[in-house]
Design an enzyme around this catalytic site. Structure first.
Site, short mmCIF file in Angstrom:
data_model
loop_
_atom_site.label_atom_id
_atom_site.label_comp_id
_atom_site.label_asym_id
_atom_site.label_seq_id
_atom_site.Cartn_x
_atom_site.Cartn_y
_atom_site.Cartn_z
N ASP A 67 106.42 54.35 136.83
CA ASP A 67 105.52 53.96 137.92
C ASP A 67 105.52 52.46 138.20
O ASP A 67 106.07 51.68 137.44
CB ASP A 67 104.08 54.45 137.62
N ASN A 136 91.89 59.49 130.53
CA ASN A 136 91.49 60.69 131.29
C ASN A 136 92.58 61.76 131.26
O ASN A 136 92.55 62.70 132.05
CB ASN A 136 91.15 60.32 132.74
N HIS A 138 95.76 61.34 131.94
CA HIS A 138 96.86 61.22 132.91
C HIS A 138 98.19 60.94 132.22
O HIS A 138 98.25 60.36 131.13
CB HIS A 138 96.56 60.19 134.01
N GLU A 143 96.66 61.46 138.22
CA GLU A 143 95.25 61.49 137.87
C GLU A 143 94.74 62.94 137.85
O GLU A 143 95.38 63.84 138.40
CB GLU A 143 94.46 60.65 138.89
C1 F6R Z 1 102.45 53.63 132.23
C2 F6R Z 1 101.85 54.92 132.56
C3 F6R Z 1 100.51 55.34 132.06
C4 F6R Z 1 100.20 54.85 130.65
C5 F6R Z 1 98.81 55.29 130.21
C6 F6R Z 1 98.45 54.72 128.86
O1 F6R Z 1 103.72 53.51 132.79
O2 F6R Z 1 102.44 55.66 133.28
O3 F6R Z 1 100.42 56.75 132.09
O4 F6R Z 1 101.15 55.36 129.75
O5 F6R Z 1 97.87 54.83 131.14
O6 F6R Z 1 98.38 53.32 128.95
P1 F6R Z 1 98.21 52.41 127.68
O7 F6R Z 1 99.41 52.59 126.86
O8 F6R Z 1 98.10 51.01 128.19
O9 F6R Z 1 96.97 52.86 126.99
#
Ligand code: F6R
Length: 243
Positions: A67, A136, A138, A143
């Site tokens: 992303d 959450n 994701h 989301e």
């Molecule tokens: C990042 C992504 C997100 C993160 C997730 C966890 O490229 O796609 O899904 O992997 O938000 O983020 P952290 O590791 O910062 O807790």
């Protein structure tokens, strides 16, 4: 789903690096899907070490990141491309043209999403996708309540995700409100998935992903339907698992 619990986040990250490194050793022209955020930082450090030690060669590897924020240019210091350059790409021998991150400032974001999907397909699909898990539930920036069949798309970030990511910005209002993300439909096509999750604030989401019903409210739960998923946890992230 294979689940492995490590004493701490460093060990979990090193285990992720081992699995990614092994994939590249086995198939030097692997297509690797990568994630940003806090979770993969140790894994990237370890992968850099393995590359610099001559163990893992990135010269034939192709990468696709999950992303990118809409509105941030590739060289913006908070962009995910900049994150990847800093933590991995500038320190391993990957070819610049083999690096793919969605373009957050594409004039036509919908077209950019289609092009991204086509480029993944043209590369032969993702051999191994590294994922983190949002509080959450994701994966990527998909989301809660997103259709599981969704391909790369433009996402409106939830307040919870904006709160969680505000730590990387000077102020909350600087966090972009949209992102381009591989969809769950894209992620599920990866031949192998490594999910790396650490910290107590993820324990509930981990429980939903691993032992809840498959439910779009916890996007990670769809991984139960994938045939090759390894979940790497530290003890803190595993505290809500009861079996
Ligand atoms: C990042 C992504 C997100 C993160 C997730 C966890 O490229 O796609 O899904 O992997 O938000 O983020 P952290 O590791 O910062 O807790």
């Amino acid at each position: 789903m294979l689940i492995r619990v490590f004493e701490n986040e460093v060990q979990a990250g090193q285990a992720a690096a081992l699995l990614i490194g092994a994939q590249i050793v086995r198939k030097p022209d692997s297509v690797i899907g990568l994630a940003t955020g806090s979770s993969p930082v140790t894994a990237y450090l370890e992968l850099v070490r393995m590359c610099q030690a001559g163990v893992v060669d990135w010269s034939r590897v192709t990468t696709f990141n999950l992303d990118e924020y809409v509105g941030l240019a590739p060289d913006h210091h908070q962009s995910y491309r900049a994150f990847m350059m800093k933590n991995l790409f500038s320190k391993v021998n990957i070819r610049p043209e083999a690096i793919h991150v969605p373009n957050g400032i594409a004039a036509n974001p919908a077209e950019e999403c289609l092009t991204y999907e086509r480029t993944i397909r043209a590369a032969g699909g993702v051999d191994l996708q590294l994922l983190g898990l949002g509080r959450n539930g994701h994966i990527g920036f998909n989301e809660p309540d997103t259709l599981f069949s969704t391909l790369t798309h433009v996402v409106d970030l939830t307040d919870d995700t904006i709160d969680a990511n505000a730590r990387f910005f000077v102020k909350r209002s600087d966090v972009p409100k949209q992102a381009i993300s591989m969809g769950v439909g894209t992620i599920m096509q990866a031949r192998q998935i490594i999910m790396l999750v650490t910290g107590t604030d993820k324990a509930r989401a981990v429980s939903g992903m691993v032992q809840g019903m498959i439910d779009p409210k916890c996007q990670g739960s769809i991984l139960q339907a994938h045939s090759n998923v390894t979940v790497l946890l530290d003890r803190a992230a595993a505290t809500a698992l009861n079996r």
